[in-house]
Scaffold this motif. Sequence first.
Motif, PDB file in Angstrom:
ATOM      1  N   PRO A  82       0.747  -1.268  -0.009  1.00 27.10           N
ATOM      2  CA  PRO A  82       0.001  -0.014   0.073  1.00 27.10           C
ATOM      3  C   PRO A  82       0.975   1.226   0.033  1.00 27.10           C
ATOM      4  N   VAL A  83       0.254   2.352  -0.570  1.00 25.08           N
ATOM      5  CA  VAL A  83       1.023   3.649  -0.590  1.00 25.08           C
ATOM      6  C   VAL A  83       1.160   4.047   1.079  1.00 25.08           C
ATOM      7  N   GLY A  84       2.201   4.382   1.294  1.00 28.38           N
ATOM      8  CA  GLY A  84       2.396   4.933   2.856  1.00 28.38           C
ATOM      9  C   GLY A  84       3.507   3.930   3.182  1.00 28.38           C
ATOM     10  N   HIS A  85       3.401   2.523   2.878  1.00 26.84           N
ATOM     11  CA  HIS A  85       4.386   1.542   3.445  1.00 26.84           C
ATOM     12  C   HIS A  85       5.992   2.014   3.438  1.00 26.84           C
ATOM     13  N   PRO A  86       6.636   1.750   4.364  1.00 29.04           N
ATOM     14  CA  PRO A  86       8.193   2.010   4.521  1.00 29.04           C
ATOM     15  C   PRO A  86       8.986   1.692   3.636  1.00 29.04           C
ATOM     16  N   ILE A  87       8.732   0.635   2.795  1.00 31.10           N
ATOM     17  CA  ILE A  87       9.434   0.233   1.652  1.00 31.10           C
ATOM     18  C   ILE A  87       8.995   1.219   0.565  1.00 31.10           C
ATOM     19  N   VAL A  88       7.656   1.247   0.341  1.00 30.83           N
ATOM     20  CA  VAL A  88       7.215   2.052  -0.965  1.00 30.83           C
ATOM     21  C   VAL A  88       8.115   3.536  -0.790  1.00 30.83           C
ATOM     22  N   MET A  89       7.953   4.119   0.465  1.00 30.43           N
ATOM     23  CA  MET A  89       8.418   5.386   0.754  1.00 30.43           C
ATOM     24  C   MET A  89       9.708   5.477   0.490  1.00 30.43           C
ATOM     25  N   ARG A  90      10.636   4.545   0.836  1.00 25.65           N
ATOM     26  CA  ARG A  90      11.906   4.262   0.672  1.00 25.65           C
ATOM     27  C   ARG A  90      12.257   4.523  -0.838  1.00 25.65           C
ATOM     28  N   ALA A  91      11.725   3.427  -1.361  1.00 31.04           N
ATOM     29  CA  ALA A  91      12.089   3.550  -2.859  1.00 31.04           C
ATOM     30  C   ALA A  91      11.504   4.811  -3.554  1.00 31.04           C
ATOM     31  N   LEU A  92      10.466   5.585  -3.158  1.00 32.20           N
ATOM     32  CA  LEU A  92      10.138   6.571  -3.602  1.00 32.20           C
ATOM     33  C   LEU A  92      10.999   7.798  -3.399  1.00 32.20           C
ATOM     34  N   TRP A  93      11.597   7.879  -2.251  1.00 32.33           N
ATOM     35  CA  TRP A  93      12.608   8.873  -1.839  1.00 32.33           C
ATOM     36  C   TRP A  93      14.036   8.616  -2.609  1.00 32.33           C
ATOM     37  N   SER A  94      14.283   7.370  -2.817  1.00 27.84           N
ATOM     38  CA  SER A  94      15.636   6.782  -3.453  1.00 27.84           C
ATOM     39  C   SER A  94      15.640   7.315  -4.744  1.00 27.84           C
ATOM     40  N   GLY A  95      14.340   7.166  -5.456  1.00 28.82           N
ATOM     41  CA  GLY A  95      14.241   7.336  -6.773  1.00 28.82           C
ATOM     42  C   GLY A  95      14.215   8.956  -7.018  1.00 28.82           C
ATOM     43  N   ILE A  96      13.674   9.865  -6.026  1.00 29.54           N
ATOM     44  CA  ILE A  96      13.728  11.263  -6.069  1.00 29.54           C
ATOM     45  C   ILE A  96      15.135  11.789  -6.227  1.00 29.54           C
TER      46      ILE A  96
END
Length: 106
Positions: A82-96
């Motif tokens: 789900p959106v907001g999951h720590p792994i998703v957020m880490r991947a998002l910030w890593s990509g940014i």
Amino acid sequence: MTDGRKTWTPEEISLVVSLRNQGHGWRAIARHIGRSDVMCRYQYERHTGEPVKATPRQQAEPVTPRVSDIRAERAPDSPPLPVGHPIVMRALWSGITQRVYCEPKN
């Protein structure tokens, strides 16, 4: 705090041993004597001849699993995270951060 003393008096060593045998912690003993907790443990081990075992509080924290380990545990047909999951957020910030700092400027 320590005052840089090099030698230990027999009274200090016996005080460390007696306080530890009474169940006091290393930090409390060190504060009472005015030495570091590491040196108090060392003198205790040296005087008694028995190694000090780590208590559960002194053991290292459990290691956070890596993303590759988590992927290996997931079933191939499982729903996405789900959106907001720590792994998703880490991947998002890593990509940014990669896009911002690694893209060549025109």
